[in-house]
Design an enzyme around this catalytic site. Structure first.
Site, PDB file in Angstrom:
ATOM      1  N   ARG A  41       0.835  -1.204   0.000  1.00  0.00           N
ATOM      2  CA  ARG A  41       0.000   0.000   0.000  1.00  0.00           C
ATOM      3  C   ARG A  41       0.867   1.251   0.000  1.00  0.00           C
ATOM      4  O   ARG A  41       0.501   2.278  -0.542  1.00  0.00           O
ATOM      5  CB  ARG A  41      -0.921   0.011   1.230  1.00  0.00           C
ATOM      6  CG  ARG A  41      -2.127  -0.887   1.099  1.00  0.00           C
ATOM      7  CD  ARG A  41      -3.052  -0.750   2.289  1.00  0.00           C
ATOM      8  NE  ARG A  41      -2.424  -1.123   3.546  1.00  0.00           N
ATOM      9  CZ  ARG A  41      -3.022  -1.092   4.721  1.00  0.00           C
ATOM     10  NH1 ARG A  41      -4.268  -0.672   4.814  1.00  0.00           N
ATOM     11  NH2 ARG A  41      -2.397  -1.462   5.811  1.00  0.00           N
ATOM     12  N   LYS A 174      -8.759 -14.492  10.020  1.00  0.00           N
ATOM     13  CA  LYS A 174      -8.057 -15.555   9.285  1.00  0.00           C
ATOM     14  C   LYS A 174      -8.996 -16.717   8.936  1.00  0.00           C
ATOM     15  O   LYS A 174      -8.955 -17.260   7.826  1.00  0.00           O
ATOM     16  CB  LYS A 174      -6.868 -16.062  10.102  1.00  0.00           C
ATOM     17  CG  LYS A 174      -5.618 -15.231   9.939  1.00  0.00           C
ATOM     18  CD  LYS A 174      -5.132 -15.242   8.499  1.00  0.00           C
ATOM     19  CE  LYS A 174      -3.821 -14.541   8.311  1.00  0.00           C
ATOM     20  NZ  LYS A 174      -3.415 -14.491   6.888  1.00  0.00           N
ATOM     21  N   VAL A 200       5.895 -17.347  13.738  1.00  0.00           N
ATOM     22  CA  VAL A 200       7.073 -17.266  12.865  1.00  0.00           C
ATOM     23  C   VAL A 200       8.125 -16.416  13.565  1.00  0.00           C
ATOM     24  O   VAL A 200       7.826 -15.354  14.107  1.00  0.00           O
ATOM     25  CB  VAL A 200       6.706 -16.636  11.500  1.00  0.00           C
ATOM     26  CG1 VAL A 200       7.937 -16.573  10.592  1.00  0.00           C
ATOM     27  CG2 VAL A 200       5.583 -17.428  10.829  1.00  0.00           C
TER      28      VAL A 200
END
Length: 341
Positions: A41, A174, A200
């Site tokens: 963006r 999600k 992660v």
């Protein structure tokens, strides 16, 4: 899906290229010889994050916004594969917000807009959707622990709405966007594969410390907003599943290239109980943990977060628990996020 390999210098599109996974995935694809169309963006931020990756002219950056219909048309044009990594990392909300209109509808619309662009251009052979371990639960409908947790162990959306655990807005987003992605892909004949990352961690390319790393290290930073999210993961799964950033990006590419890949794939290299994580962080890195949280009251639950569907295709993880924590602490110390005392 037709077979293709990275040596063919074909183009891949990565959405959310300024994020943790997105930026590292761009780097991984360039190293494998792909042309990369990176979307963001904010073009200035994208150039800041990605400008040092080189690529010898193989990297193109596109301005694209999930909220704008047709915004991804140019970015996906000529691409053989698309990695849909972009997602909001909004975990909670205030009581006055309308969740549907302010967060969920834009997320669903964004996924539809991207897939519409993929359908329109005709060159895209496969889309890899980055899901989340938040869509998975280790408890059955009676609240009993499941011994082996696989891709079928969905976290029921109605329970998320009802119980609203810490981070529930992200969880719901999600769940619903992945469901929408598969529904739309089936209707339009798009080959879509979903990858399910746990927490992660490891090194990062972004200027700010990624949220997932901040969550992982919250036992030693004492962050009052992020530690409850880690605790909610442990409560739902019985452990903290982890994957190294390099492994999760390699798994994205592996699933893109592997002809037989279909459906959903958990990509968790290892799991550790909360007590074990707190013990490792506190005792191995005592100089970083003046605010460490007590490991009391976190029982060890023998649920196995199973990545067998992925590994049975031939994927191999390169990093274990010790590597993940070591690289995470090192990168956060270098950035100044973790200060030694």
């Amino acid at each position: 899906m037709a077979s293709f390999h990275h040596g063919d210098a074909m183009a891949m599109c990565v959405t959310g290229a300024t994020g943790y996974i997105g930026s590292w995935l761009v780097q991984s694809l360039l190293k494998k010889g792909y042309l990369v169309h990176a979307t963001a963006r904010d073009l200035d931020k994208a150039r800041q994050v990605l400008s040092n990756l080189g690529g010898n002219g193989k990297l193109k950056i596109f301005k694209a916004d999930l909220d704008e219909e047709g915004s991804f048309d140019e970015a996906v044009k000529g691409c053989i594969g698309v990695f849909h990594v972009a997602a909001s990392m909004e975990f909670n909300c205030d009581a006055n917000q309308n969740i549907e209109s302010s967060m969920l509808e834009p997320a669903l619309k964004g996924t539809t807009n991207l897939l519409q662009s993929c359908s329109k251009v005709g060159s895209v052979k496969r889309v890899i959707f980055t899901s989340s371990i938040s869509t998975i639960t280790a408890k059955d409908e009676n609240g009993e622990w499941i011994h082996k947790v696989d891709e079928s162990c969905l976290n029921p959306a109605n329970l998320v709405w009802k119980k609203r655990p810490s981070g529930w807005v992200y969880v719901l987003s999600k769940l619903l966007t992945e469901q929408k992605a598969f529904q739309f892909a089936n209707e339009k004949g798009i080959d879509l594969v979903s990858i399910i990352p746990p927490t992660v961690a490891g090194p990062f390319l972004t200027p700010d410390v990624p949220t997932s790393l901040q969550v992982l290290l919250s036992p030693i930073t004492g962050d009052p907003k992020l530690f409850p999210i880690l605790a909610a993961v442990h409560a739902r799964l019985g452990s903290i599943p982890l994957v190294h950033i390099e492994d999760i990006c390699n798994a994205h590419i592996f699933l893109m290239e592997h002809v037989e890949a279909e459906g959903r794939y958990i990509c968790s290299a290892t799991s550790c109980a909360m007590a074990q994580l707190i013990e490792i962080l506190s005792f191995k890195y005592p100089s970083c943990s003046p605010k460490r949280i007590s490991e009391d009251h976190y029982e060890k639950i023998p649920s196995i977060i199973c990545s067998m569907k992925l590994t049975s295709l031939g994927f191999k993880f390169c990093y274990d628990l010790a590597d993940i924590i070591k690289h995470s602490v090192a990168s956060c110390s270098e950035s100044g996020f973790l200060k030694t005392f």
